[in-house]
Design a protein around this motif. Structure first.
Motif, PDB file in Angstrom:
ATOM      1  N   THR A 104       0.814  -1.213   0.000  1.00  0.00           N
ATOM      2  CA  THR A 104       0.000   0.000   0.000  1.00  0.00           C
ATOM      3  C   THR A 104       0.848   1.264   0.000  1.00  0.00           C
ATOM      4  O   THR A 104       0.447   2.278  -0.582  1.00  0.00           O
ATOM      5  CB  THR A 104      -0.957   0.023   1.206  1.00  0.00           C
ATOM      6  N   GLN A 105       2.010   1.229   0.628  1.00  0.00           N
ATOM      7  CA  GLN A 105       2.854   2.419   0.619  1.00  0.00           C
ATOM      8  C   GLN A 105       3.277   2.788  -0.802  1.00  0.00           C
ATOM      9  O   GLN A 105       3.307   3.958  -1.172  1.00  0.00           O
ATOM     10  CB  GLN A 105       4.075   2.204   1.518  1.00  0.00           C
ATOM     11  N   VAL A 106       3.582   1.790  -1.607  1.00  0.00           N
ATOM     12  CA  VAL A 106       3.942   2.053  -3.004  1.00  0.00           C
ATOM     13  C   VAL A 106       2.696   2.419  -3.807  1.00  0.00           C
ATOM     14  O   VAL A 106       2.707   3.357  -4.617  1.00  0.00           O
ATOM     15  CB  VAL A 106       4.645   0.833  -3.632  1.00  0.00           C
ATOM     16  N   PHE A 107       1.613   1.710  -3.569  1.00  0.00           N
ATOM     17  CA  PHE A 107       0.378   1.944  -4.317  1.00  0.00           C
ATOM     18  C   PHE A 107      -0.114   3.371  -4.148  1.00  0.00           C
ATOM     19  O   PHE A 107      -0.419   4.070  -5.131  1.00  0.00           O
ATOM     20  CB  PHE A 107      -0.699   0.954  -3.849  1.00  0.00           C
ATOM     21  N   TYR A 108      -0.192   3.844  -2.904  1.00  0.00           N
ATOM     22  CA  TYR A 108      -0.726   5.188  -2.673  1.00  0.00           C
ATOM     23  C   TYR A 108       0.241   6.277  -3.105  1.00  0.00           C
ATOM     24  O   TYR A 108      -0.172   7.400  -3.407  1.00  0.00           O
ATOM     25  CB  TYR A 108      -1.162   5.354  -1.222  1.00  0.00           C
ATOM     26  N   ALA A 109       1.520   5.953  -3.152  1.00  0.00           N
ATOM     27  CA  ALA A 109       2.475   6.900  -3.723  1.00  0.00           C
ATOM     28  C   ALA A 109       2.136   7.150  -5.187  1.00  0.00           C
ATOM     29  O   ALA A 109       2.120   8.298  -5.658  1.00  0.00           O
ATOM     30  CB  ALA A 109       3.900   6.376  -3.584  1.00  0.00           C
ATOM     31  N   LEU A 110       1.836   6.088  -5.896  1.00  0.00           N
ATOM     32  CA  LEU A 110       1.536   6.227  -7.328  1.00  0.00           C
ATOM     33  C   LEU A 110       0.156   6.818  -7.578  1.00  0.00           C
ATOM     34  O   LEU A 110      -0.013   7.618  -8.513  1.00  0.00           O
ATOM     35  CB  LEU A 110       1.646   4.867  -8.022  1.00  0.00           C
ATOM     36  N   THR A 111      -0.842   6.455  -6.793  1.00  0.00           N
ATOM     37  CA  THR A 111      -2.173   7.017  -7.024  1.00  0.00           C
ATOM     38  C   THR A 111      -2.185   8.523  -6.767  1.00  0.00           C
ATOM     39  O   THR A 111      -3.022   9.241  -7.308  1.00  0.00           O
ATOM     40  CB  THR A 111      -3.243   6.340  -6.145  1.00  0.00           C
ATOM     41  N   GLY A 112      -1.245   9.005  -5.967  1.00  0.00           N
ATOM     42  CA  GLY A 112      -1.152  10.441  -5.740  1.00  0.00           C
ATOM     43  C   GLY A 112      -0.282  11.153  -6.749  1.00  0.00           C
ATOM     44  O   GLY A 112      -0.607  12.246  -7.196  1.00  0.00           O
ATOM     45  N   ALA A 113       0.844  10.522  -7.116  1.00  0.00           N
ATOM     46  CA  ALA A 113       1.851  11.236  -7.907  1.00  0.00           C
ATOM     47  C   ALA A 113       1.911  10.832  -9.372  1.00  0.00           C
ATOM     48  O   ALA A 113       2.443  11.581 -10.193  1.00  0.00           O
ATOM     49  CB  ALA A 113       3.234  11.029  -7.281  1.00  0.00           C
ATOM     50  N   ASN A 114       1.375   9.661  -9.720  1.00  0.00           N
ATOM     51  CA  ASN A 114       1.475   9.230 -11.127  1.00  0.00           C
ATOM     52  C   ASN A 114       0.403   8.194 -11.431  1.00  0.00           C
ATOM     53  O   ASN A 114       0.693   7.061 -11.819  1.00  0.00           O
ATOM     54  CB  ASN A 114       2.870   8.655 -11.394  1.00  0.00           C
ATOM     55  N   THR A 115      -0.840   8.605 -11.282  1.00  0.00           N
ATOM     56  CA  THR A 115      -1.935   7.650 -11.401  1.00  0.00           C
ATOM     57  C   THR A 115      -2.336   7.427 -12.857  1.00  0.00           C
ATOM     58  O   THR A 115      -1.865   8.105 -13.773  1.00  0.00           O
ATOM     59  CB  THR A 115      -3.142   8.113 -10.571  1.00  0.00           C
ATOM     60  N   ASN A 116      -3.211   6.460 -13.044  1.00  0.00           N
ATOM     61  CA  ASN A 116      -3.783   6.174 -14.356  1.00  0.00           C
ATOM     62  C   ASN A 116      -5.118   5.474 -14.138  1.00  0.00           C
ATOM     63  O   ASN A 116      -5.522   5.225 -12.997  1.00  0.00           O
ATOM     64  CB  ASN A 116      -2.829   5.316 -15.209  1.00  0.00           C
ATOM     65  N   PHE A 203     -14.790  11.202  -4.189  1.00  0.00           N
ATOM     66  CA  PHE A 203     -14.536  12.638  -4.218  1.00  0.00           C
ATOM     67  C   PHE A 203     -13.179  12.920  -4.857  1.00  0.00           C
ATOM     68  O   PHE A 203     -13.051  13.785  -5.727  1.00  0.00           O
ATOM     69  CB  PHE A 203     -14.585  13.224  -2.802  1.00  0.00           C
ATOM     70  N   GLY A 204     -12.147  12.200  -4.413  1.00  0.00           N
ATOM     71  CA  GLY A 204     -10.810  12.419  -4.956  1.00  0.00           C
ATOM     72  C   GLY A 204     -10.734  12.152  -6.446  1.00  0.00           C
ATOM     73  O   GLY A 204     -10.107  12.913  -7.196  1.00  0.00           O
ATOM     74  N   LYS A 205     -11.371  11.090  -6.884  1.00  0.00           N
ATOM     75  CA  LYS A 205     -11.373  10.741  -8.306  1.00  0.00           C
ATOM     76  C   LYS A 205     -12.114  11.802  -9.123  1.00  0.00           C
ATOM     77  O   LYS A 205     -11.636  12.240 -10.177  1.00  0.00           O
ATOM     78  CB  LYS A 205     -12.040   9.375  -8.493  1.00  0.00           C
ATOM     79  N   THR A 206     -13.278  12.229  -8.625  1.00  0.00           N
ATOM     80  CA  THR A 206     -14.068  13.232  -9.337  1.00  0.00           C
ATOM     81  C   THR A 206     -13.321  14.558  -9.413  1.00  0.00           C
ATOM     82  O   THR A 206     -13.326  15.236 -10.450  1.00  0.00           O
ATOM     83  CB  THR A 206     -15.428  13.441  -8.634  1.00  0.00           C
ATOM     84  N   LEU A 207     -12.659  14.930  -8.321  1.00  0.00           N
ATOM     85  CA  LEU A 207     -11.944  16.201  -8.309  1.00  0.00           C
ATOM     86  C   LEU A 207     -10.743  16.182  -9.245  1.00  0.00           C
ATOM     87  O   LEU A 207     -10.470  17.182  -9.923  1.00  0.00           O
ATOM     88  CB  LEU A 207     -11.497  16.540  -6.876  1.00  0.00           C
ATOM     89  N   LEU A 208     -10.023  15.080  -9.291  1.00  0.00           N
ATOM     90  CA  LEU A 208      -8.903  14.996 -10.224  1.00  0.00           C
ATOM     91  C   LEU A 208      -9.399  15.183 -11.659  1.00  0.00           C
ATOM     92  O   LEU A 208      -8.789  15.914 -12.451  1.00  0.00           O
ATOM     93  CB  LEU A 208      -8.174  13.664 -10.074  1.00  0.00           C
ATOM     94  N   ASP A 209     -10.514  14.551 -11.975  1.00  0.00           N
ATOM     95  CA  ASP A 209     -11.110  14.730 -13.311  1.00  0.00           C
ATOM     96  C   ASP A 209     -11.532  16.184 -13.523  1.00  0.00           C
ATOM     97  O   ASP A 209     -11.341  16.748 -14.613  1.00  0.00           O
ATOM     98  CB  ASP A 209     -12.328  13.822 -13.470  1.00  0.00           C
ATOM     99  N   LYS A 446      -0.871  13.651 -11.598  1.00  0.00           N
ATOM    100  CA  LYS A 446      -0.503  13.944 -10.215  1.00  0.00           C
ATOM    101  C   LYS A 446      -1.579  14.789  -9.548  1.00  0.00           C
ATOM    102  O   LYS A 446      -2.092  15.734 -10.126  1.00  0.00           O
ATOM    103  CB  LYS A 446       0.835  14.703 -10.185  1.00  0.00           C
ATOM    104  N   SER A 447      -1.907  14.462  -8.296  1.00  0.00           N
ATOM    105  CA  SER A 447      -2.839  15.284  -7.526  1.00  0.00           C
ATOM    106  C   SER A 447      -2.211  16.649  -7.244  1.00  0.00           C
ATOM    107  O   SER A 447      -0.989  16.792  -7.239  1.00  0.00           O
ATOM    108  CB  SER A 447      -3.186  14.596  -6.198  1.00  0.00           C
ATOM    109  N   GLY A 448      -3.060  17.655  -6.995  1.00  0.00           N
ATOM    110  CA  GLY A 448      -2.557  18.983  -6.715  1.00  0.00           C
ATOM    111  C   GLY A 448      -1.931  19.068  -5.333  1.00  0.00           C
ATOM    112  O   GLY A 448      -2.169  18.246  -4.460  1.00  0.00           O
ATOM    113  N   GLY A 449      -1.084  20.095  -5.137  1.00  0.00           N
ATOM    114  CA  GLY A 449      -0.512  20.331  -3.821  1.00  0.00           C
ATOM    115  C   GLY A 449       0.897  19.798  -3.681  1.00  0.00           C
ATOM    116  O   GLY A 449       1.614  19.589  -4.660  1.00  0.00           O
TER     117      GLY A 449
END
Length: 706
Positions: A104-116, A203-209, A446-449
């Protein structure tokens, strides 16, 4: 405060499943079809994730297997017929999530910084499973009874201080999570938790879109007059017929400072303001449902509102204390903001314009006021703030002077994106300290911030040194051009590395108490404190070098930066207090209150606390794109940025009166604050180091409000 909290660091890394047999079969089948590098510890230095081998399809089976392993371990602990001991209960639970944490540490790193799309689909699917796993642990009656038995006789167990803290921490988590509820109420709580996990992910998915879809297209170059040419080169469409300006996740947008065309400023501002309140990107229904479920959860747990429940293990303790803290800041902040608004309105008039100041005008004309009052032009100072110089000769150099640590670039460590840089850090005596990943450029995936988190958490239990990453969202320069930062971005880099230092200096036995695993209204303290060294003379002269000539920044510009330090602070504090207040208002809603209109609630929330008295100062985050509280871990916790700002100014005041930047002072701060993790009462930790309770006066002085 540009530091978006490192929300990924707050993601729950404990997980589970409701249908274990089905998931076990599913995970085994998927793992048989692929060689999964996440299932075993990495052979890279420090156990760093091997991104040359990790594929998207590895995450789900690895996490499901981690879920299954932890569930099996928890069942063994809970059903153990032997008398509970620290080893067979507390330590056994602490050890139950090794695989799950790694994945999960690797997974959430990618979903925040380099998702698809693949990762986002997995994230959506796994969210309720994670919530269920947490419930499987903390709502397990047999398991709780074993912890209660140990807790009730803790004074006779002869545990060392950290082991005792681990027991107490787990016990408190059980109680907060609802371990004392009836069986019927536990089932209700599980339903609430699953719903909350699903909604926050949605919410996070919708906001990224929404952020990506909200990019503003300009087809006329004149509409972008004043915008940096090098920046525009990176945003030009492939056919050369327009420019796409992406949205940052804040209300105000960076380009509003330089856009000369007022209609263009309004267009960009309103695109940001309305990004998530229309069509498929509308987050308002998600917000209404989420705050309602959170309120119901709090009521079930015996609290009047979600904030009361959430603040139990923080320094603030109660919503009343947070509001009392606000009341000491709001009058001074809004009064200063009104003075600033009057100055800006005068500047508008002086430029021959006849209109009332609006939010989209503020930054543009505030920059004019700043230039007039302080003769400071951001474009004058950016050439002295080249990204790599700031990092290596500024951020790292300050850490060397304070704490003795040094660095070496590592180009042999695979990364998840070509823009990521890796460094190995060392203690003063050459002893390896850990690996640091720097991911600074914005991109659509990448997510904002900006944030910090761990790939590997420090732990003596597993003989682990930390592997830590910082993520920011600086505009990437055109090919061959230098990455020149604003001073605000410089401070952000120092800030996020302050979080990293908190993780690197961790000296704990147990991973769940290590480093940044502290209350939200303390975790931002080390990071904000580290910002102070950005302008410290010895540090500044070492890194603020002109990217072409190598000449150090002139004292004249340094003086201008310092003199303008209190400029616009009324605006800055008011926009943050407005966001903090929105957060607290949303999370002090009673379970029986129905919210009909999100926008109306937001307007009333700001009005009742006098945070809308200056029309041109909107909240830093509007509810509809407030990812900290509706997608991250800061629900009822955004106030912590201001709370920890009080701590960091008070702490820097101590440094100023004790010789400033010295190895001795740095070592004392490291030993008494940065290395302690969550092993001590945070109020006592701070007071022992400071010699007194924190005072708000240094913060007000630094802000120019006193």
């Amino acid at each position: 405060m540009k530091k978006a909290i490192p929300f990924l660091a707050l993601v729950l890394l404990i997980a589970a499943c409701n249908d274990s047999k089905k998931q076990s079969t599913e995970s085994t089948d998927e793992m048989n079809n692929t060689e999964n590098p996440l299932l075993a510890e990495s052979t890279l230095p420090y156990g760093a994730p091997d991104f040359s081998k990790i594929k998207d399809e590895n995450f789900k089976p690895a996490m499901l297997e981690g879920i299954e392993q932890q569930k099996k371990a928890v069942e063994e602990i809970a059903n153990n017929k032997e008398e509970p001991t620290f080893e067979n209960t507390v330590l056994a639970l602490e050890k139950s999530s090794v695989l799950l944490d790694r994945a999960t540490q690797v997974f959430y790193a990618l979903t925040g910084a380099n998702t698809n799309e693949t990762l986002r689909a997995i994230e959506t699917e796994m969210a309720p499973k994670f919530a269920a796993q947490k419930d499987m642990i903390y709502l397990n009656e047999n398991l709780f009874n074993r912890f209660k038995t140990l807790y009730d006789k803790k004074e006779t167990l002869n545990l060392d201080a950290e082991s005792l803290k681990l027991l107490e921490n787990y016990y408190e988590d059980f109680e907060i999570a609802g371990a004392n509820l009836s069986a019927e109420d536990k089932e209700k709580l599980k339903s609430f938790n699953e719903k909350i996990a699903t909604l926050t992910t949605k919410f996070g998915k919708t906001l990224l879109d929404a952020n990506n879809a909200g990019a503003v297209i300009f087809t006329n170059k004149e509409d972008l007059a004043g915008v940096d040419e090098d920046f525009l080169k990176t945003k030009e469409s492939e056919d050369g017929k327009g420019w796409s300006i992406p949205l940052q996740n804040t209300t105000q947008q960076p380009l509003l400072q330089s856009m000369e065309n007022r209609a263009s400023r309004e267009k960009l501002f309103k695109a940001a303001w309305h990004r998530a309140d229309h069509g498929e990107y509308d987050t308002r229904e998600i917000i209404k449902e989420l705050v309602e479920v959170r309120a119901q959860k709090a009521k079930l747990l015996g609290f009047n509102n979600y904030a009361e429940w959430s603040l139990q293990k923080t320094m603030a303790k109660t919503p009343e204390n947070v509001n009392k803290f606000f009341s000491g800041l709001i009058p001074a902040a809004t009064a200063k903001a009104q003075t600033e608004a009057d100055e800006i309105q005068q500047m508008i008039k002086a430029k021959g314009q006849d209109f009332t100041l609006e939010p989209w005008d503020w930054n543009y004309y505030a920059e004019m006021v700043r230039k007039e009052k302080y003769d400071l032009d951001e474009n004058q100072i950016k050439p002295y703030f080249e990204l790599k110089n700031v990092l290596e000769k500024g951020v790292f150099y300050a850490a060397e002077k304070l704490y003795g640590i040094t660095y070496k670039p590592r180009t042999d460590i695979p990364t998840y994106h070509e823009d990521v840089m890796v460094y190995e850090l060392f203690e003063e005596d050459g002893e390896p300290l850990g690996l640091f990943y720097a991911d600074y450029y914005a991109r659509p995936s990448k997510s904002g911030g900006a944030w910090m988190s761990n790939f590997v958490t420090q732990s003596k239990l597993y003989n682990k040194k930390p592997v830590i990453y910082n993520v920011c969202n600086y505009p990437k320069p055109a090919e061959g051009e230098p990455a020149l930062l604003t001073y605000d971005e410089v401070e952000t880099m120092f800030h996020e590395f302050g979080h990293a230092l908190h993780g690197f200096f961790a000296d704990q036995e147990y991973p769940s108490l290590s480093g940044t695993a502290v209350a939200r209204d303390f975790v931002e303290f080390p990071s904000q404190f580290n910002e102070n060294w950005a302008l410290y003379p010895e540090i500044l002269k070492n890194y603020a070098l002109h990217y072409k000539t190598g000449e150090p920044i002139p004292q004249e510009l340094i003086d201008k930066i310092k003199n303008s330090g209190t400029f616009n602070q009324g605006y800055s504090l008011t926009e943050n207090l407005a966001a903090s207040n929105l957060d607290m208002q949303w999370h002090t809603i009673a379970a029986d209150k129905q919210i009909e209109d999100v926008n109306a609630f937001e307007k009333e929330a700001l009005n009742t606390t006098n945070l809308d008295v200056v029309h041109a100062v909107p909240p830093r985050y509007r509810s509809t794109y407030f990812s900290h509280i509706f997608a991250g871990g800061y629900a009822a916790g955004y106030y912590s940025y201001s709370w920890t700002e009080m701590l960091h100014h008070d702490a820097y005041n101590w440094f100023e009166t004790h010789g400033g930047l010295t190895r001795e002072n740095g070592q004392r701060f490291r030993d008494m604050i940065l290395s302690r993790g969550n092993t001590l009462n945070l109020e006592k930790m701070y007071k022992d180091w400071r010699g007194s309770e924190p005072k708000i006066e240094p913060m007000l002085k630094a802000r120019g409000l006193k």
